[in-house]
Write a protein that holds these residues in place. Structure first.
Motif: not given
Length: 226
Positions: A172, A175-176
C-alpha cells in the motif's frame, strides 16, 4: 576493455550484489559482510569488493568497523526523521536547479520509469521496485547544475530502505509512493518546478514517517513477544 574499466565494472557488480541483498532483506543491520564470502559468491577477487564496501559505506549502507570489517548500518528513529527531511530538501533543490534540463528526453525517461515501477509493483517484484525508486530520484537530480544534490542523495539512499531493517515491503505504501512520483512528474511536465520541489519534500517526509511507524510497530511486537 582496459584494466581500470574492468576493475570499475567488478566494483559496480559487487556493489549492486550487496545492495540487492540488503534490499531483499537477506542481510540486515548488524550483519557482517566479508570480502572472502563475496569473492566466492561473485567469482571475483577481493580488491574490487573492498572498493565496493568503501563506496557503500560512503553512501550510508555500511559501517566499516575496526577489527570487524563491513557491517550493515542501522539508524535511530530521530535520525530517520532528519535524513528524510534532508533528502526532501536536497531533492527539491535538485529539481529547481536542474529545471532547464528537464527536456523531452528526460521527461520520457521519467515516464518509462513510472511505467516500469507500475509493472514491478503489480508483479510484487519489490527488489525491482526499490531499484526503480532509486532511478526515479536519480532522474530528478542528475543534471549538470545539481550534481552535488545527486551525490548527497546517493550518500543517504541506503539509509531509507525498509527492507534493510528486516521489514516486509508494504504494498500500500509503495502504491502511494508511485502516486507521489506521478504527481511530481506532472508538475515537472507542467513547468511548475517549485510545486514539484514541494511535492518531492513531502514525498520524502511521508517515506520517513512511514518507516518510523513500521519500526515502532516492529519494536512493540518484539517487546510483546519478549
Amino acid at each position: 576493455m582496459t584494466a581500470t574499466n574492468q576493475f570499475n565494472t567488478k566494483t559496480e557488480m559487487a556493489r549492486r550484489h550487496i545492495r540487492s541483498m540488503i534490499l531483499a532483506g537477506k542481510i540486515g543491520p548488524g550483519d557482517r559482510i566479508t570480502t572472502n564470502e563475496m569473492s566466492q559468491a561473485l567469482g571475483i577477487s577481493e580488491t574490487p569488493i573492498r572498493e565496493a564496501l568503501r563506496w557503500m559505506a560512503s553512501e550510508g549502507w555500511l559501517d566499516i568497523q575496526n577489527h570487524v570489517g563491513a557491517v550493515v548500518k542501522g539508524l535511530e528513529l530521530d535520525q530517520i526523521s532528519e535524513i528524510s527531511a534532508l533528502r526532501g530538501q536536497i531533492c527539491g533543490l535538485g529539481i529547481e536547479l536542474g529545471a532547464a534540463f528537464f527536456d523531452a528526453e528526460r521527461k520520457a525517461l521519467i515516464d518509462r520509469n513510472i511505467e516500469a515501477y507500475r509493472r514491478a509493483l503489480d508483479a510484487q517484484d519489490y527488489v525491482q521496485v526499490a531499484e526503480l525508486n532509486y532511478e526515479f530520484h536519480d532522474l530528478l537530480c542528475d543534471t549538470p547544475r545539481s550534481r552535488w544534490c545527486r551525490r548527497l542523495l546517493d550518500n543517504m539512499h541506503g539509509l531509507m530502505s525498509a527492507q534493510r531493517y528486516g521489514l516486509v515491503p508494504q504494498h500500500d505504501r509503495l502504491e502511494k509512493a508511485l502516486q507521489e512520483h506521478k504527481s511530481i512528474r506532472d508538475m515537472i511536465r507542467a513547468g511548475d518546478f517549485g510545486a514539484a520541489a514541494v511535492l518531492a519534500e513531502q514525498h520524502e517526509k511521508n517515506t520517513g514517517e512511514f518507516l518510523i511507524k513500521l519500526l515502532n510497530e516492529k519494536a512493540a511486537q518484539a517487546g510483546g513477544n519478549g
